[in-house]
Design a protein around this motif. Structure first.
Motif, PDB file in Angstrom:
ATOM      1  N   ALA A   6     -36.598  31.879  -3.850  1.00  0.00           N
ATOM      2  CA  ALA A   6     -36.523  32.840  -2.745  1.00  0.00           C
ATOM      3  C   ALA A   6     -37.700  32.662  -1.782  1.00  0.00           C
ATOM      4  CB  ALA A   6     -36.487  34.264  -3.294  1.00  0.00           C
ATOM      5  N   ILE A   9     -37.157  29.739   0.410  1.00  0.00           N
ATOM      6  CA  ILE A   9     -36.133  29.996   1.440  1.00  0.00           C
ATOM      7  C   ILE A   9     -36.705  30.814   2.594  1.00  0.00           C
ATOM      8  CG2 ILE A   9     -33.965  31.232   1.902  1.00  0.00           C
ATOM      9  CD1 ILE A   9     -33.056  30.405  -0.918  1.00  0.00           C
ATOM     10  N   PHE A  50     -37.521  39.183   0.839  1.00  0.00           N
ATOM     11  CA  PHE A  50     -36.682  39.095   2.040  1.00  0.00           C
ATOM     12  C   PHE A  50     -36.831  40.285   2.992  1.00  0.00           C
ATOM     13  CE2 PHE A  50     -34.382  36.141  -0.838  1.00  0.00           C
ATOM     14  CZ  PHE A  50     -34.443  35.009  -0.028  1.00  0.00           C
ATOM     15  N   TYR A  53     -37.404  39.273   6.542  1.00  0.00           N
ATOM     16  CA  TYR A  53     -36.684  38.035   6.862  1.00  0.00           C
ATOM     17  C   TYR A  53     -36.385  37.900   8.358  1.00  0.00           C
ATOM     18  CZ  TYR A  53     -32.779  34.645   6.782  1.00  0.00           C
ATOM     19  OH  TYR A  53     -31.947  33.567   7.015  1.00  0.00           O
ATOM     20  N   VAL A  92     -29.712  38.767   5.524  1.00  0.00           N
ATOM     21  CA  VAL A  92     -29.980  38.372   4.142  1.00  0.00           C
ATOM     22  C   VAL A  92     -28.663  38.293   3.367  1.00  0.00           C
ATOM     23  CG1 VAL A  92     -30.987  39.236   1.980  1.00  0.00           C
ATOM     24  CG2 VAL A  92     -32.380  39.141   4.051  1.00  0.00           C
ATOM     25  N   GLU A  95     -26.521  35.211   5.514  1.00  0.00           N
ATOM     26  CA  GLU A  95     -27.112  33.865   5.559  1.00  0.00           C
ATOM     27  C   GLU A  95     -27.634  33.414   4.201  1.00  0.00           C
ATOM     28  OE1 GLU A  95     -30.055  33.727   8.692  1.00  0.00           O
ATOM     29  OE2 GLU A  95     -28.523  33.950  10.253  1.00  0.00           O
ATOM     30  N   ILE A  96     -28.187  34.339   3.424  1.00  0.00           N
ATOM     31  CA  ILE A  96     -28.762  33.972   2.123  1.00  0.00           C
ATOM     32  C   ILE A  96     -27.744  34.190   1.006  1.00  0.00           C
ATOM     33  CG2 ILE A  96     -30.755  34.292   0.566  1.00  0.00           C
ATOM     34  CD1 ILE A  96     -31.520  33.431   3.425  1.00  0.00           C
TER      35      ILE A  96
END
Ligand code: DGI
Ligand code: FE
Ligand code: FE
Length: 195
Positions: A6, A9, A50, A53, A92, A95-96
């Motif tokens: 994470a 990323i 995140f 983010y 989040v 996209e994640i």
């Protein structure tokens, strides 16, 4: 997703300063969550990693997400600083690929707070405020209080934020005031019941 993956990323989406803040939030959030006891460490870590983010995303892109998703329009009206929390939760997820609603909600409300926050929402809100790289008047007192009583510390953070905004003649997002009132009320009610 584990914490190392994470962090890799999120890194390219943040400045170095913001990345260091993010690691601080993660460590502080885990520390606070340990005190509460009933949270999953991996969820706490992912929410923290995140939470900012979208901090550096294009503002118009974030506004259009808020409009499209029909989130509260006030996130657009009450100052650009608020955009990255709801837009971040959306990005989040999309996209994640994080679809854990608890994590997404903690990210969504991390800037403003809201009434009736759950433990993960409180932990992220407070960790964002007191992580070790934060330096502003009053933060040390909130840190000390967090060691004793997390709810009291959340109230102090909310009070400081509201006071800070008012001193700057800025508007206060309504949910921030609801968060404050709700927690003060619950703390009083608990005290009156004798624990
Ligand atoms: O993203 P961070 O800097 O780590 O922290 P954050 O997400 O708590 O954002 C802090 C900023 O948000 C700070 O400039 C104050 C602002 N803010 C927090 N609550 C409110 C707010 N601004 C308005 N207008 N209304 C609020 O209720
Ligand atoms: Fe933030
Ligand atoms: Fe933050």
């Amino acid at each position: 997703m584990d914490k190392t993956a994470a962090l890799e990323i999120v890194k390219p989406h943040l400045t170095e300063h913001r990345y260091i803040h993010t690691v601080g939030v993660m460590e502080t959030a885990v520390y606070l969550a340990d005190k509460i006891g009933n949270l999953h460490q991996n969820e706490v870590e992912l929410a923290a990693i995140f939470h900012d983010y979208a901090k550096f995303r294009d503002k118009e892109e974030m506004r259009s997400i808020i409009r499209q998703q029909e989130y509260d329009k006030k996130f657009i009206d009450y100052g650009d600083e608020l955009l990255h929390a709801p837009a971040g939760a959306y990005l989040v997820k999309t996209e994640i690929g994080i679809d854990n609603e608890e994590i997404l909600s903690a990210i969504f409300w991390h800037t403003t707070g809201k009434e009736d926050m759950n433990n993960l929402e409180k932990v992220l809100f407070l960790a964002d405020y007191i992580e070790p790289n934060r330096i502003f008047p009053g933060v040390e007192e909130v840190r000390r209080t967090a060691d004793e009583n997390i709810d009291e510390a959340v109230v102090m953070a909310l009070r400081n934020t509201i006071t800070f905004l008012m001193k700057k003649q800025q508007s206060v997002f309504p949910k921030t005031l609801y968060a404050y009132n709700d927690m003060v009320y619950k703390i009083k009610r608990k005290a009156n019941r004798g624990g």
